[in-house]
Every structure is written in structure tokens, then in C-alpha cells.
Scaffold this motif. Structure first.
Motif, PDB file in Angstrom:
ATOM      1  N   GLU A   1       0.830  -1.198   0.000  1.00 16.35           N
ATOM      2  CA  GLU A   1       0.000   0.000   0.000  1.00 16.35           C
ATOM      3  C   GLU A   1       0.866   1.250   0.000  1.00 16.35           C
ATOM      4  O   GLU A   1       1.947   1.276   0.583  1.00 16.35           O
ATOM      5  CB  GLU A   1      -0.913  -0.008   1.219  1.00 16.35           C
ATOM      6  N   ASP A   2       0.363   2.284  -0.680  1.00 13.84           N
ATOM      7  CA  ASP A   2       1.060   3.572  -0.644  1.00 13.84           C
ATOM      8  C   ASP A   2       0.337   4.511   0.323  1.00 13.84           C
ATOM      9  O   ASP A   2      -0.751   4.187   0.817  1.00 13.84           O
ATOM     10  CB  ASP A   2       1.187   4.159  -2.056  1.00 13.84           C
ATOM     11  N   PRO A   3       0.914   5.687   0.637  1.00 12.85           N
ATOM     12  CA  PRO A   3       0.297   6.593   1.622  1.00 12.85           C
ATOM     13  C   PRO A   3      -0.985   7.260   1.138  1.00 12.85           C
ATOM     14  O   PRO A   3      -1.626   7.976   1.901  1.00 12.85           O
ATOM     15  CB  PRO A   3       1.386   7.651   1.845  1.00 12.85           C
ATOM     16  N   TRP A   4      -1.373   7.054  -0.134  1.00 11.96           N
ATOM     17  CA  TRP A   4      -2.528   7.753  -0.701  1.00 11.96           C
ATOM     18  C   TRP A   4      -3.709   6.820  -0.928  1.00 11.96           C
ATOM     19  O   TRP A   4      -4.648   7.143  -1.645  1.00 11.96           O
ATOM     20  CB  TRP A   4      -2.117   8.439  -2.006  1.00 11.96           C
ATOM     21  N   GLY A   5      -3.656   5.632  -0.334  1.00  7.10           N
ATOM     22  CA  GLY A   5      -4.767   4.699  -0.434  1.00  7.10           C
ATOM     23  C   GLY A   5      -4.683   3.758  -1.618  1.00  7.10           C
ATOM     24  O   GLY A   5      -5.603   2.988  -1.866  1.00  7.10           O
ATOM     25  N   GLY A   6      -3.601   3.805  -2.363  1.00  6.51           N
ATOM     26  CA  GLY A   6      -3.416   2.921  -3.505  1.00  6.51           C
ATOM     27  C   GLY A   6      -2.548   1.730  -3.160  1.00  6.51           C
ATOM     28  O   GLY A   6      -2.116   1.551  -2.017  1.00  6.51           O
ATOM     29  N   TYR A   7      -2.299   0.926  -4.160  1.00  7.33           N
ATOM     30  CA  TYR A   7      -1.454  -0.258  -4.004  1.00  7.33           C
ATOM     31  C   TYR A   7      -0.479  -0.285  -5.165  1.00  7.33           C
ATOM     32  O   TYR A   7      -0.866  -0.090  -6.322  1.00  7.33           O
ATOM     33  CB  TYR A   7      -2.313  -1.528  -4.006  1.00  7.33           C
TER      34      TYR A   7
ATOM     35  N   VAL B   1      10.430   0.109 -13.062  1.00  2.00           N
ATOM     36  CA  VAL B   1       8.994   0.109 -13.313  1.00  2.00           C
ATOM     37  C   VAL B   1       8.258   0.062 -11.980  1.00  2.00           C
ATOM     38  O   VAL B   1       8.445  -0.865 -11.186  1.00  2.00           O
ATOM     39  CB  VAL B   1       8.585  -1.096 -14.178  1.00  2.00           C
ATOM     40  N   GLU B   2       7.443   1.080 -11.734  1.00  2.00           N
ATOM     41  CA  GLU B   2       6.557   1.075 -10.581  1.00  2.00           C
ATOM     42  C   GLU B   2       5.141   1.256 -11.080  1.00  2.00           C
ATOM     43  O   GLU B   2       4.856   2.193 -11.832  1.00  2.00           O
ATOM     44  CB  GLU B   2       6.913   2.207  -9.613  1.00  2.00           C
ATOM     45  N   GLY B   3       4.269   0.339 -10.714  1.00  4.73           N
ATOM     46  CA  GLY B   3       2.905   0.388 -11.201  1.00  4.73           C
ATOM     47  C   GLY B   3       1.893   0.614 -10.098  1.00  4.73           C
ATOM     48  O   GLY B   3       2.115   0.249  -8.947  1.00  4.73           O
ATOM     49  N   ILE B   4       0.763   1.208 -10.463  1.00  4.39           N
ATOM     50  CA  ILE B   4      -0.337   1.456  -9.538  1.00  4.39           C
ATOM     51  C   ILE B   4      -1.470   0.477  -9.875  1.00  4.39           C
ATOM     52  O   ILE B   4      -1.916   0.406 -11.013  1.00  4.39           O
ATOM     53  CB  ILE B   4      -0.850   2.902  -9.653  1.00  4.39           C
ATOM     54  N   LYS B   5      -1.893  -0.249  -8.884  1.00  7.76           N
ATOM     55  CA  LYS B   5      -2.946  -1.235  -9.076  1.00  7.76           C
ATOM     56  C   LYS B   5      -4.250  -0.563  -9.487  1.00  7.76           C
ATOM     57  O   LYS B   5      -4.646   0.458  -8.936  1.00  7.76           O
ATOM     58  CB  LYS B   5      -3.159  -2.029  -7.785  1.00  7.76           C
ATOM     59  N   GLN B   6      -4.901  -1.157 -10.491  1.00  2.00           N
ATOM     60  CA  GLN B   6      -6.154  -0.590 -11.014  1.00  2.00           C
ATOM     61  C   GLN B   6      -7.370  -1.259 -10.368  1.00  2.00           C
ATOM     62  O   GLN B   6      -7.311  -2.379  -9.918  1.00  2.00           O
ATOM     63  CB  GLN B   6      -6.194  -0.760 -12.518  1.00  2.00           C
TER      64      GLN B   6
END
Length: 195
Positions: free
Chosen positions: A150-156, A190-195
Motif C-alpha cells: 500500500e502507498d500513503p494515498w490509499g493505492g497499491y 517500473v513502478e505500477g499502480i494497481k487498477q
């Protein structure tokens, strides 16, 4: 053009412990280029005396990823070749021309994965088709998982690094700067944000 550097070591370190959790599952991610957390960098020997290094500033892509089933993952990346940046305007103008990137005729390069070989301990070989200068050939990327969580902004997020190398002449680049300059090394982050 082979190696891409890790730009967010701090976030990678924060994410790494969660990467191998047992409850991970397959997910689709979009590469985080807006936040500048992904990089495609290249390195070419300059006549055997030094190196020319640079990057592509404009690219996009997505990947699917499951830490427990790496072999089922997929990666798709598109590079806008006119975004080449070697920190030298005149050289970049030359790189965009027919001697090298030929961006007027081939404005994009791309990589589409075909298979993944899981080597264990977060290391794997990403096999795929690389299209550059209008030529498509198989290319293998030596890759390693950096972490996920998890990131600090509520994403993964999930992140990787990778390196590969290819001969320019294999892709129709016939500019001859001598044998020391025949290959391009690429380094990928590569860093990706889970959709």
C-alpha cells in the motif's frame, strides 16, 4: 540502452517487506509515469573511451502481476522515441534522425511480453518482442522484484527493475561508431499502480 535506474529507493524499501505476503493475488497495474516513478534509461559506449547515457521521457504501459505466479504475468510498454534525452540538444537531434532512432518514420518503440521464467527469490527473466526502428525481434530482460504494498494515498503499488542489451544493427541502425559502440544497454525501473 539497457539499464534503468531505481528512482524511488525509499518507497521501494517501504514496500519490499510486503511483497511476498501469502495473500497476494493477480492484479493489473498501470506504470506510474505521471509521478515519475518509472524510468527507461540507456547507455552506449562512446568509441570505447567513455559512455553516452540518456533516457526516454515519454512512455506508457501496464502489467499484470501475482508474486506467487510470476510466470502468468504480462507486460506491455510503448516508448515515444522522440522523447530521447541525453542532456545534449544537438546530440538528441542527431539521435532522432535517420542514423539512429528515425523518429519521423518510426515514432514508437514497444515491448510486449511473451513469457516469464521465474528464477526464484524475486528474480525472473521477462521474454518478449521488442519493436524498434520498425524491426521486431525477441528480447530477454533480466528482472527483479523490488516490492509491493500500500502507498500513503490509499493505492497499491508494485515495482521491478530490469536490464537488457541489444545490438543496434539487429534493429537496422547502421551508424557505425566502432565495435565498442555496437550495443545498447537498457536499464528499467517500473513502478505500477494497481487498477
Amino acid at each position: 540502452m539497457k539499464k534503468l535506474l531505481l528512482a524511488s529507493a525509499l518507497s521501494a524499501a517501504m514496500l519490499a517487506p510486503a511483497f511476498y505476503s501469502a495473500d497476494t493475488h493477480a492484479a493489473d497495474y498501470v506504470i506510474d509515469t505521471q509521478g515519475a516513478h518509472a524510468f527507461i534509461q540507456f547507455k552506449v559506449s562512446h568509441l570505447g573511451y567513455s559512455f553516452v547515457m540518456g533516457r526516454f521521457n515519454d512512455f506508457s504501459g501496464e502489467f499484470s502481476f501475482d508474486a506467487d505466479k510470476l510466470e502468468q504475468g504480462k507486460v506491455n510498454v510503448t516508448i515515444q522515441t522522440a522523447s530521447v534525452d541525453s542532456n545534449h540538444a544537438e546530440r538528441d537531434k542527431h539521435l532522432r534522425g535517420e542514423d539512429f532512432l528515425n523518429v519521423a518514420k518510426f515514432p514508437q518503440a514497444s515491448f510486449k511480453s511473451t513469457s516469464i521464467n521465474d528464477l526464484g527469490n524475486g528474480k525472473f527473466v521477462l521474454n518478449g518482442d521488442f519493436t524498434f526502428n520498425g524491426v521486431t525481434k525477441p528480447l530477454a530482460i533480466d528482472a527483479e522484484i523490488v516490492g509491493e504494498g500500500e502507498d500513503p494515498w490509499g493505492g497499491y503499488r508494485a515495482g521491478f527493475t530490469g536490464t537488457t542489451e541489444f545490438k543496434m544493427k539487429d534493429y537496422g541502425v547502421n551508424m557505425d561508431l566502432g565495435p565498442a559502440s555496437a550495443n545498447v544497454e537498457l536499464e528499467l525501473v517500473v513502478e505500477g499502480i494497481k487498477q
